[in-house]
Design a protein around this motif. Structure first.
Motif, short mmCIF file in Angstrom:
data_model
loop_
_atom_site.label_atom_id
_atom_site.label_comp_id
_atom_site.label_asym_id
_atom_site.label_seq_id
_atom_site.Cartn_x
_atom_site.Cartn_y
_atom_site.Cartn_z
N LYS A 46 13.18 6.60 -12.64
CA LYS A 46 12.34 5.43 -12.42
C LYS A 46 12.93 4.22 -13.13
CE LYS A 46 7.66 3.72 -12.70
NZ LYS A 46 7.16 3.01 -13.85
N GLU A 47 13.41 4.43 -14.37
CA GLU A 47 14.04 3.35 -15.13
C GLU A 47 15.23 2.77 -14.36
OE1 GLU A 47 13.70 2.44 -18.79
OE2 GLU A 47 11.69 3.23 -18.48
N GLU A 48 15.98 3.68 -13.70
CA GLU A 48 17.17 3.26 -12.94
C GLU A 48 16.81 2.83 -11.52
OE1 GLU A 48 19.82 6.64 -13.04
OE2 GLU A 48 19.53 6.90 -15.19
N LEU A 49 15.51 2.87 -11.19
CA LEU A 49 15.01 2.56 -9.85
C LEU A 49 15.69 3.42 -8.78
CD1 LEU A 49 14.69 -1.32 -10.04
CD2 LEU A 49 12.88 0.40 -10.31
N LYS A 50 15.91 4.70 -9.14
CA LYS A 50 16.50 5.66 -8.21
C LYS A 50 15.39 6.59 -7.73
CE LYS A 50 20.82 7.12 -8.90
NZ LYS A 50 21.89 7.90 -9.56
#
Length: 126
Positions: A46-50
């Motif tokens: 989620k942090e990496e928007l993956k």
């Protein structure tokens, strides 16, 4: 760009088998050894928007079982609509209903055939 699949299973053999099968088909794979590590991996993604195209989880695992993991994943709005496939030795209807109620989209009983697994994945991953 390859599609991402998160696989959560306490069996090193199953994780290796899933990684081999899925990478051979062109998927990017993120592995976790139990539900708790699975939640941590989802937070990192989620942090990496993956956003994964699918999550695959076992049911019987230490620290956090698959049902709890599914509930935790579905609480995160980023993964709310990500299909979750249960891959387990459990085949009782009661467990299947529990998984479905938690948010599982499909259920596959181990041992699995590669073609069977890939067929189920292709139904959900466009």
């Amino acid at each position: 760009m390859s599609k991402l699949i998160v696989a959560v299973d306490d069996s090193k053999t199953i994780r290796a088998s899933l990684e081999y099968t899925l990478t051979k088909e062109g998927y990017e794979v993120v592995l976790a050894k139990d539900g708790q590590e699975g939640v941590e991996k989802l937070k990192e993604l989620k942090e990496e928007l993956k956003k994964p195209a699918m999550i695959i989880t076992d049911i019987n695992m230490p620290r956090m079982d698959g049902i709890e993991f599914i509930k935790e994943a579905k609480k995160m709005s980023f993964f709310k609509f990500t299909p979750i496939l249960v891959l387990t030795t459990e085949s009782q209807d009661k467990k299947k209903m529990e998984g479905k109620k938690a948010g599982a989209a499909g259920w596959l009983v181990k041992p699995f055939k590669q073609e069977q697994l890939l067929g189920v994945i292709q139904k959900f991953v466009k």
